[in-house]
Enzyme design. Structure first.
Site, PDB file in Angstrom:
ATOM      1  N   ASP A  10      13.691   8.455  11.456  1.00  0.00           N
ATOM      2  CA  ASP A  10      14.698   9.468  11.733  1.00  0.00           C
ATOM      3  C   ASP A  10      13.959  10.674  12.318  1.00  0.00           C
ATOM      4  O   ASP A  10      12.726  10.741  12.277  1.00  0.00           O
ATOM      5  CB  ASP A  10      15.416   9.845  10.439  1.00  0.00           C
ATOM      6  N   ASP A  12      15.353  14.704  12.615  1.00  0.00           N
ATOM      7  CA  ASP A  12      15.527  15.978  11.914  1.00  0.00           C
ATOM      8  C   ASP A  12      15.326  15.815  10.414  1.00  0.00           C
ATOM      9  O   ASP A  12      15.988  15.000   9.769  1.00  0.00           O
ATOM     10  CB  ASP A  12      16.917  16.548  12.199  1.00  0.00           C
ATOM     11  N   GLY A  52      26.144  14.730  12.278  1.00  0.00           N
ATOM     12  CA  GLY A  52      26.511  15.175  13.615  1.00  0.00           C
ATOM     13  C   GLY A  52      27.021  16.606  13.655  1.00  0.00           C
ATOM     14  O   GLY A  52      27.864  17.005  12.843  1.00  0.00           O
ATOM     15  N   ARG A  80      27.893  22.896  22.618  1.00  0.00           N
ATOM     16  CA  ARG A  80      27.081  22.978  23.833  1.00  0.00           C
ATOM     17  C   ARG A  80      26.163  24.206  23.781  1.00  0.00           C
ATOM     18  O   ARG A  80      24.974  24.123  24.092  1.00  0.00           O
ATOM     19  CB  ARG A  80      28.000  23.035  25.049  1.00  0.00           C
ATOM     20  N   LYS A  82      25.297  25.855  21.025  1.00  0.00           N
ATOM     21  CA  LYS A  82      24.362  25.673  19.905  1.00  0.00           C
ATOM     22  C   LYS A  82      23.162  24.845  20.319  1.00  0.00           C
ATOM     23  O   LYS A  82      22.012  25.131  19.936  1.00  0.00           O
ATOM     24  CB  LYS A  82      25.094  25.009  18.726  1.00  0.00           C
ATOM     25  N   ASP A 180      15.448  10.928   5.536  1.00  0.00           N
ATOM     26  CA  ASP A 180      15.417  12.090   4.651  1.00  0.00           C
ATOM     27  C   ASP A 180      16.767  12.406   4.020  1.00  0.00           C
ATOM     28  O   ASP A 180      16.850  13.286   3.165  1.00  0.00           O
ATOM     29  CB  ASP A 180      14.925  13.321   5.409  1.00  0.00           C
TER      30      ASP A 180
END
Length: 254
Positions: A10, A12, A52, A80, A82, A180
């Protein structure tokens, strides 16, 4: 037991502790777009159960009563902005890989294992993080990268892992996943993968059913991990030998 041939990461929270930068970018975007949201650390921790960024924004806007006619346009515009802000923060931040990641990636590559990333983030975010942490050749380290740009179903759906396995050309029994979050663990397990979980302050109290090993981080020589669940076979940091041991044994059951 089939030989271990690939490791799927993964991104993040697993490769690097990026979640606080994401939260900051969300809040900056909310302010710039006059969006009626502001996420505290506590609220964002709770929102991680929703995979998400668009999905989290949509959920919260619906809770505060944003008109359905304007909802999707607002979600798209905020997300967008962000995404742009997040990459700007990432480039300017002193972001480092989590303990053990660089060493383990190097060990796996030296041994000829395939490496992949399976994430609910975007391809632009992946490449920005890899360049920031591994340097200009970072993207070459992971020949297979599957993101939300190509897979609409977010974790805990196994779709992103199933696509990663397909692109690796391997069955799940030849691979292991590093995650995580609870949703990440559920996604990988549903795809038939054994999992190692490295928690952080936003996920340390979550449940990880079926994970082979749950740790605070992968550890380094002289910087041992702490085991929350599972069998570490007397080791105090995760290396390729431990991955192979875990892969060759039946998964821990919570």
């Amino acid at each position: 037991m089939s030989e271990l041939q690939a490791v799927i990461f993964d991104m993040d929270g697993t490769l690097a502790d990026t979640e606080e930068l994401h939260r900051q970018a969300f809040n900056l975007a909310f302010k710039e777009t006059d969006c009626p949201l502001d996420w505290s650390r506590r609220e964002y921790r709770q929102l991680l159960c929703i995979s998400g960024g668009k999905e989290r924004i949509r959920h919260c806007l619906q809770q505060v009563g944003v008109d359905n006619g304007a909802l999707e346009q607002t979600v798209a515009a905020v997300h967008r902005r962000k995404s742009i802000l997040y990459r700007q923060l990432l480039v300017s931040d002193r972001m480092e890989l989590r303990p053990g990641i660089r060493r383990l990636v190097q060990e796996c590559r030296a041994a000829g294992l395939k490496l992949a990333i399976a994430t609910s983030s975007s391809m632009d975010n992946v490449h920005t993080l890899l360049r920031r942490t591994f340097g200009s050749a970072g993207s070459d380290l992971f020949p297979v990268v599957v993101t939300c740009d190509s897979i609409a179903d977010k974790k805990p759906s196994p779709a992103v892992y199933l696509r990663a396995l397909a692109e690796l050309g391997l069955a799940a029994q030849h691979c292991i996943a590093l995650e995580d979050t609870a949703n990440g663990n559920l996604a990988a397990r549903a795809a038939g993968l054994k999992t190692i979980i490295t928690t952080h302050p936003l996920t340390q109290d979550d449940d990880f059913p079926g994970a082979a090993l749950v740790l605070n981080h992968l550890g380094e020589p002289g910087q041992p991990f702490e085991v929350a669940a599972g069998a570490a076979y007397g080791r105090d940091y995760v290396d390729l030998d431990l991955l192979r041991l875990i892969h060759s044994h039946s998964s821990f059951r919570a």
